[in-house]
Design an enzyme around this catalytic site. Structure first.
Site, PDB file in Angstrom:
ATOM      1  NE  ARG A  91       2.898  -3.160  -6.562  1.00 20.66           N
ATOM      2  CZ  ARG A  91       4.150  -2.844  -6.272  1.00 20.66           C
ATOM      3  NH1 ARG A  91       4.798  -1.919  -6.978  1.00 20.66           N
ATOM      4  NH2 ARG A  91       4.797  -3.459  -5.287  1.00 20.66           N
ATOM      5  CG  ASP A 126      -3.008   3.710  -5.594  1.00 18.67           C
ATOM      6  OD1 ASP A 126      -3.305   3.928  -4.413  1.00 18.67           O
ATOM      7  OD2 ASP A 126      -1.864   3.359  -5.951  1.00 18.67           O
ATOM      8  CG  ASP A 151       4.267   0.383  -0.838  1.00 13.40           C
ATOM      9  OD1 ASP A 151       4.740   0.088  -1.928  1.00 13.40           O
ATOM     10  OD2 ASP A 151       3.069   0.165  -0.536  1.00 13.40           O
ATOM     11  CB  THR A 152       4.067   2.703   5.096  1.00  9.44           C
ATOM     12  OG1 THR A 152       3.776   3.765   4.189  1.00  9.44           O
ATOM     13  CG2 THR A 152       4.262   3.262   6.486  1.00  9.44           C
ATOM     14  NE  ARG A 156       5.634   3.666   9.601  1.00 10.00           N
ATOM     15  CZ  ARG A 156       4.573   4.111  10.249  1.00 10.00           C
ATOM     16  NH1 ARG A 156       4.033   3.403  11.208  1.00 10.00           N
ATOM     17  NH2 ARG A 156       4.051   5.279   9.938  1.00 10.00           N
ATOM     18  CG  HIS A 171       6.602   7.302  14.507  1.00 13.75           C
ATOM     19  ND1 HIS A 171       5.541   6.463  14.731  1.00 13.75           N
ATOM     20  CD2 HIS A 171       7.317   7.341  15.663  1.00 13.75           C
ATOM     21  CE1 HIS A 171       5.586   6.030  15.982  1.00 13.75           C
ATOM     22  NE2 HIS A 171       6.658   6.541  16.566  1.00 13.75           N
ATOM     23  CB  THR A 232       5.024 -10.073  -2.207  1.00 13.78           C
ATOM     24  OG1 THR A 232       3.897  -9.194  -2.334  1.00 13.78           O
ATOM     25  CG2 THR A 232       6.034  -9.745  -3.278  1.00 13.78           C
TER      26      THR A 232
HETATM   27  P1  6V0 Z   1      -3.146 -15.370  -7.117  1.00 11.19           P
HETATM   28  O1  6V0 Z   1      -2.416 -16.309  -6.223  1.00 11.19           O
HETATM   29  O2  6V0 Z   1      -3.119 -15.590  -8.595  1.00 11.19           O
HETATM   30  O3  6V0 Z   1      -4.660 -15.317  -6.622  1.00 11.19           O
HETATM   31  C1  6V0 Z   1      -5.674 -14.633  -7.292  1.00 11.19           C
HETATM   32  C2  6V0 Z   1      -6.964 -15.382  -7.039  1.00 11.19           C
HETATM   33  O4  6V0 Z   1      -8.022 -14.637  -7.637  1.00 11.19           O
HETATM   34  C3  6V0 Z   1      -6.987 -16.796  -7.654  1.00 11.19           C
HETATM   35  O5  6V0 Z   1      -7.303 -17.749  -6.665  1.00 11.19           O
HETATM   36  C4  6V0 Z   1      -8.066 -16.702  -8.725  1.00 11.19           C
HETATM   37  O6  6V0 Z   1      -8.775 -17.902  -8.915  1.00 11.19           O
HETATM   38  C5  6V0 Z   1      -8.950 -15.592  -8.150  1.00 11.19           C
HETATM   39  N1  6V0 Z   1      -9.813 -14.966  -9.153  1.00 11.19           N
HETATM   40  C6  6V0 Z   1      -9.479 -14.542 -10.398  1.00 11.19           C
HETATM   41  N2  6V0 Z   1     -10.568 -14.037 -11.010  1.00 11.19           N
HETATM   42  C7  6V0 Z   1     -11.588 -14.143 -10.135  1.00 11.19           C
HETATM   43  C8  6V0 Z   1     -12.977 -13.793 -10.187  1.00 11.19           C
HETATM   44  N3  6V0 Z   1     -13.497 -13.220 -11.270  1.00 11.19           N
HETATM   45  N4  6V0 Z   1     -13.718 -14.055  -9.116  1.00 11.19           N
HETATM   46  C9  6V0 Z   1     -13.204 -14.630  -8.008  1.00 11.19           C
HETATM   47  N5  6V0 Z   1     -11.910 -14.990  -7.902  1.00 11.19           N
HETATM   48  C10 6V0 Z   1     -11.121 -14.737  -8.952  1.00 11.19           C
HETATM   49  O7  6V0 Z   1      -2.643 -13.870  -6.901  1.00 11.19           O
HETATM   50  P2  6V0 Z   1      -2.106 -13.235  -5.527  1.00 11.19           P
HETATM   51  O8  6V0 Z   1      -2.934 -13.722  -4.414  1.00 11.19           O
HETATM   52  O9  6V0 Z   1      -0.630 -13.380  -5.467  1.00 11.19           O
HETATM   53  O10 6V0 Z   1      -2.408 -11.695  -5.796  1.00 11.19           O
HETATM   54  C11 6V0 Z   1      -3.739 -11.208  -5.802  1.00 11.19           C
HETATM   55  C12 6V0 Z   1      -3.758  -9.720  -6.115  1.00 11.19           C
HETATM   56  O11 6V0 Z   1      -3.145  -9.001  -5.049  1.00 11.19           O
HETATM   57  C13 6V0 Z   1      -2.956  -9.353  -7.377  1.00 11.19           C
HETATM   58  O12 6V0 Z   1      -3.629  -8.370  -8.117  1.00 11.19           O
HETATM   59  C14 6V0 Z   1      -1.652  -8.821  -6.814  1.00 11.19           C
HETATM   60  O13 6V0 Z   1      -0.985  -7.960  -7.693  1.00 11.19           O
HETATM   61  C15 6V0 Z   1      -2.169  -8.119  -5.573  1.00 11.19           C
HETATM   62  N6  6V0 Z   1      -1.175  -7.814  -4.554  1.00 11.19           N
HETATM   63  C16 6V0 Z   1      -1.342  -6.654  -3.913  1.00 11.19           C
HETATM   64  C17 6V0 Z   1      -0.438  -6.239  -2.969  1.00 11.19           C
HETATM   65  C18 6V0 Z   1      -0.631  -4.900  -2.306  1.00 11.19           C
HETATM   66  O14 6V0 Z   1       0.246  -4.388  -1.617  1.00 11.19           O
HETATM   67  N7  6V0 Z   1      -1.777  -4.286  -2.497  1.00 11.19           N
HETATM   68  C19 6V0 Z   1       0.663  -7.060  -2.613  1.00 11.19           C
HETATM   69  C20 6V0 Z   1       0.793  -8.267  -3.224  1.00 11.19           C
HETATM   70  C21 6V0 Z   1      -0.111  -8.734  -4.261  1.00 11.19           C
END
Ligand code: 6V0
Length: 315
Positions: A91, A126, A151-152, A156, A171, A232
């Site tokens: 990440r 983060d 992750d939590t 669980r 928990h 994911t």
């Molecule tokens: P994806 O399927 O590639 O979707 C990303 C989307 O963002 C696409 O539709 C792009 O067109 C759009 N995009 C890119 N640049 C721009 C911009 N400047 N303005 C508007 N839209 C834009 O990726 P996915 O949906 O799989 O993942 C999205 C993000 O979520 C990534 O950074 C992942 O790493 C993150 N995740 C976070 C998780 C978490 O637990 N926080 C879990 C899974 C994925």
């Protein structure tokens, strides 16, 4: 009393964003959803497709595709835009690319006059939550990262399976960076009201070593899922809907989200996953657990790694 419906704007309708939109519709939590993405046609198609599910939804939701001017009266803006992890990529590898994207999006959102709550899910979450706070100028309470909520949830689910109890009665928290240095807080884990180690004494088949294996499975789950299906999205989408509901319904729920530390856990000036109280006004407080010496060391390590990466992008 105002009859204005609650409004969510989603930026990024890729795998995570569109799963979030689908889950939000199915749970009937928001009154209005506007979707924005650089892929305008795709987002228009998503809006049409979701609208056609309305006759089967539990509640009415106004669904459309739009642009940043739609953020001016939004209650929540959810950020799921950006590049996702490729197989083998951590990440933290995503940091530079996604910080640039986050900056341009947050500036456009703020230019609309937005004055609500940001939920950030893009990775490294983060760091991008910190970036969103910095670029937006909003109070720290109103910028919330998904942190270790997923992750939590994974931990669980896996513990529920291991102990054969409803996952909702487990928990346990994973805290720290949403990534390789996160840690489980076994010293405060329990099944119902029973501390986890007491529960394990009930049956010799339960082994303390198994707990570490379960944590490793939860921590590394994203890598395994990405290897199998490329991304994911369902789990995190449901976690983001849970967070949206906690905000819109002023639940005061405790969720492991990325929030600002201002001395809690002896650290300052960063966003990291810890249990925090989620309300209509954002984060109202961090839950301060008394960690063991080992847990403290692991959290300090997680924070050190996170800060080193943050320094590389000059936030
Ligand atoms: P994806 O399927 O590639 O979707 C990303 C989307 O963002 C696409 O539709 C792009 O067109 C759009 N995009 C890119 N640049 C721009 C911009 N400047 N303005 C508007 N839209 C834009 O990726 P996915 O949906 O799989 O993942 C999205 C993000 O979520 C990534 O950074 C992942 O790493 C993150 N995740 C976070 C998780 C978490 O637990 N926080 C879990 C899974 C994925």
């Amino acid at each position: 009393m105002s009859n204005r419906v609650s409004k969510v704007v989603l930026v990024g309708t890729g795998a995570v964003g569109s799963s979030y939109a689908f889950a939000l519709l199915n749970q009937g939590i928001a009154g209005e959803l506007v979707m924005i993405d650089v892929k305008k046609e795709k987002t228009e198609g998503d809006a049409m497709d979701l609208n056609h599910g309305l006759p089967f939804a539990p509640a009415k939701m106004i669904i459309s595709h739009g642009d940043y001017s739609d953020c001016h009266n939004a209650d929540i803006v959810v950020l799921t835009a950006g590049a996702a992890q490729k197989p083998g990529e951590t990440r933290l590898d995503l940091v530079e690319k996604n910080t640039r994207i986050t900056k341009s999006i947050v500036e456009e959102v703020m230019a609309s006059g937005f004055n609500g709550i940001f939920i950030v899910a893009s990775n490294p979450v983060d760091i991008l939550t910190y970036a969103t706070w910095k670029f937006s100028g909003l109070p720290k309470e109103r910028v919330i990262g998904s942190g270790t909520i997923l992750d939590t949830a994974r931990l669980r689910y896996m513990l529920g399976d291991y102990f054969n109890v409803d996952t909702r009665n487990v928990h346990a928290y994973i805290i720290g960076e949403h990534g390789d240095t996160e840690l489980p807080v076994w010293s405060h884990a329990g099944i119902g009201v029973i501390p986890i180690f007491d529960w394990m004494r009930k049956d010799p088949k339960y082994k303390v070593e198994d707990l570490n294996d379960i944590f490793v499975q939860a921590r590394d789950a994203a890598y395994h899922i990405i290897e199998k299906k490329g991304a994911t999205y369902y789990g995190i989408a449901m976690g983001l809907v849970r967070l949206t509901k906690a905000i819109l319904q002023d639940e005061h729920s405790i969720l492991t989200v990325s929030t600002y530390l201002d001395g809690e856990y002896d650290h300052k000036d960063l966003f990291i996953g810890v249990p925090a109280i989620v309300t209509r006004n954002g984060i109202s407080g961090v839950i301060k657990m008394e960690l063991t010496a080992t847990e403290k060391d692991r959290l300090n390590h997680s924070i050190r790694v996170l800060k080193e990466t943050m320094n590389s992008v000059n936030l």
